[in-house]
Scaffold this active site. Structure first.
Site, PDB file in Angstrom:
ATOM      1  N   THR A  43       0.871  -1.172   0.000  1.00  0.00           N
ATOM      2  CA  THR A  43       0.000   0.000   0.000  1.00  0.00           C
ATOM      3  C   THR A  43       0.909   1.222   0.000  1.00  0.00           C
ATOM      4  OG1 THR A  43      -1.705  -1.169   1.245  1.00  0.00           O
ATOM      5  CG2 THR A  43      -1.841   1.222   1.191  1.00  0.00           C
ATOM      6  N   TYR A  49       0.396  -4.700   7.095  1.00  0.00           N
ATOM      7  CA  TYR A  49      -0.836  -5.332   7.560  1.00  0.00           C
ATOM      8  C   TYR A  49      -1.203  -6.483   6.627  1.00  0.00           C
ATOM      9  CZ  TYR A  49      -3.308  -2.414   4.066  1.00  0.00           C
ATOM     10  OH  TYR A  49      -3.726  -1.798   2.908  1.00  0.00           O
ATOM     11  N   THR A  58      -0.526  -9.832   1.850  1.00  0.00           N
ATOM     12  CA  THR A  58       0.345  -8.923   2.604  1.00  0.00           C
ATOM     13  C   THR A  58       0.229  -7.519   2.045  1.00  0.00           C
ATOM     14  OG1 THR A  58       2.298  -9.176   1.185  1.00  0.00           O
ATOM     15  CG2 THR A  58       1.994 -10.813   2.945  1.00  0.00           C
ATOM     16  N   GLU A  59       0.461  -6.546   2.909  1.00  0.00           N
ATOM     17  CA  GLU A  59       0.502  -5.141   2.485  1.00  0.00           C
ATOM     18  C   GLU A  59       1.662  -4.451   3.212  1.00  0.00           C
ATOM     19  OE1 GLU A  59      -1.121  -3.743   0.129  1.00  0.00           O
ATOM     20  OE2 GLU A  59      -2.907  -4.981  -0.199  1.00  0.00           O
ATOM     21  N   VAL A  60       2.699  -4.163   2.464  1.00  0.00           N
ATOM     22  CA  VAL A  60       3.875  -3.464   2.980  1.00  0.00           C
ATOM     23  C   VAL A  60       3.728  -1.975   2.654  1.00  0.00           C
ATOM     24  CG1 VAL A  60       6.371  -3.194   2.644  1.00  0.00           C
ATOM     25  CG2 VAL A  60       5.384  -5.475   2.818  1.00  0.00           C
TER      26      VAL A  60
END
Length: 305
Positions: free
Chosen positions: A174, A204, A272-274
């Protein structure tokens, strides 16, 4: 003052003319061959590498899609699916997938079958874009008869393994550009008003509303927290407009929304969101966070068959 995207007429969905105008404005910033394919080639000594499709967006815009599989595939072992680069601009999803295979993949020989598609959207990777060349978001088009060739090709790759895939982790980011570019473009394309949002600062996960696996998500969060920070909830106890159900975890209806993490029918799934734009994270940390997420996901799935 309300902002308008520079292509199209506010309140009017794009036609093919606006989509072509958008595509003509996109610039190639990096090389899929140099940054991705070259790394895949180096993995051929220990893994089986094959093409599972080709994108044809013009004479100088043809891309082979690559899958990396465990050598000496054993049908008695569980299949672990890793996907990256569904959104081409999400760099650590691609580089993290490759780093995982390079650094940790050999350790799973004889324990699990790995199936890795590290860069699902190479046209978007080169142009650092969320959409494909048709102004479609591949991660809303994992549906039957998908209009997005990237999505259709991955669905075809995964289909023979459905029912045998135990875990699927889809690697994303993100970014600040979600708010500055991609969400305004989406609103303009669909003829809707742009509604400003908030970009969470940190890592998140997105669980599946239809098949929540809280212990699995928690194991990944605990592993990633050793590498980079976990995104806090906002003032409404949400992350990107969804309720936070556990620290760093929200839920989406994966299949209903046509999301990549919903394609496998695996017991354990996550996205996944890094957050690469954080002043507290480096590109190396972002890649390492993806690697930590993948390894934790596989270890949990092996320990909890």
């Amino acid at each position: 003052m309300e902002r308008f995207y520079p292509i199209g007429t506010p309140g009017v969905p794009w036609t093919d003319a606006e989509k072509q105008q958008w595509r003509a404005a996109q610039i190639r910033h990096r090389s899929y061959g140099d940054e991705v394919v070259s790394q895949i080639e180096e993995l051929k000594n220990e893994f089986d590498v094959s093409t599972y499709g080709e994108l044809d967006y013009g004479p100088d815009q043809r891309y082979q899609l690559f899958a990396i599989r465990s050598r000496h595939w054993d049908d008695s072992l569980p299949v672990m699916l890793v996907t990256g680069g569904v959104h081409g601009y999400e760099t650590s999803g691609v580089q993290g997938a490759l780093q995982f295979v390079r650094e940790h993949g050999p350790a799973y020989h004889g324990h699990a079958n790995l199936l890795v598609a590290p860069c699902v959207s190479p046209w978007g990777y080169e142009r650092i874009l969320r959409w494909n060349a048709l102004a479609l978001d591949p991660n809303r088009n994992f549906v039957p008869n998908s209009p997005a060739p990237e999505s259709a090709a991955l669905l075809k790759l995964v289909k023979p393994y459905k029912g045998r895939i135990v875990m699927h982790i889809d690697l994303h980011e993100t970014t600040d550009s979600d708010e500055s570019e991609f969400r305004p473009a989406l609103a303009a394309r669909d003829g809707k008003p742009f509604e400003p949002g908030e970009i969470p600062d940190g890592f998140y996960l997105v669980d599946d509303t239809a098949n929540p696996q809280p212990a699995f998500q928690q194991a990944i969060i605990e592993s990633v927290a050793k590498v980079t920070h976990i995104a806090p909830a906002d003032a409404n106890n949400e992350i990107i407009g969804s309720p936070v159900i556990a620290p760093g975890v929200i839920e989406y209806a994966l299949k209903e929304l046509g999301l990549c993490a919903g394609i496998s029918d695996a017991r354990y799934t996550t996205t996944t969101e890094v957050y690469p734009d954080s002043p507290r994270a480096t590109p190396e940390q972002c890649n390492a966070a993806q690697v930590a997420a993948v390894t934790a996901a596989i270890e949990f799935a092996l320990a909890n068959p």
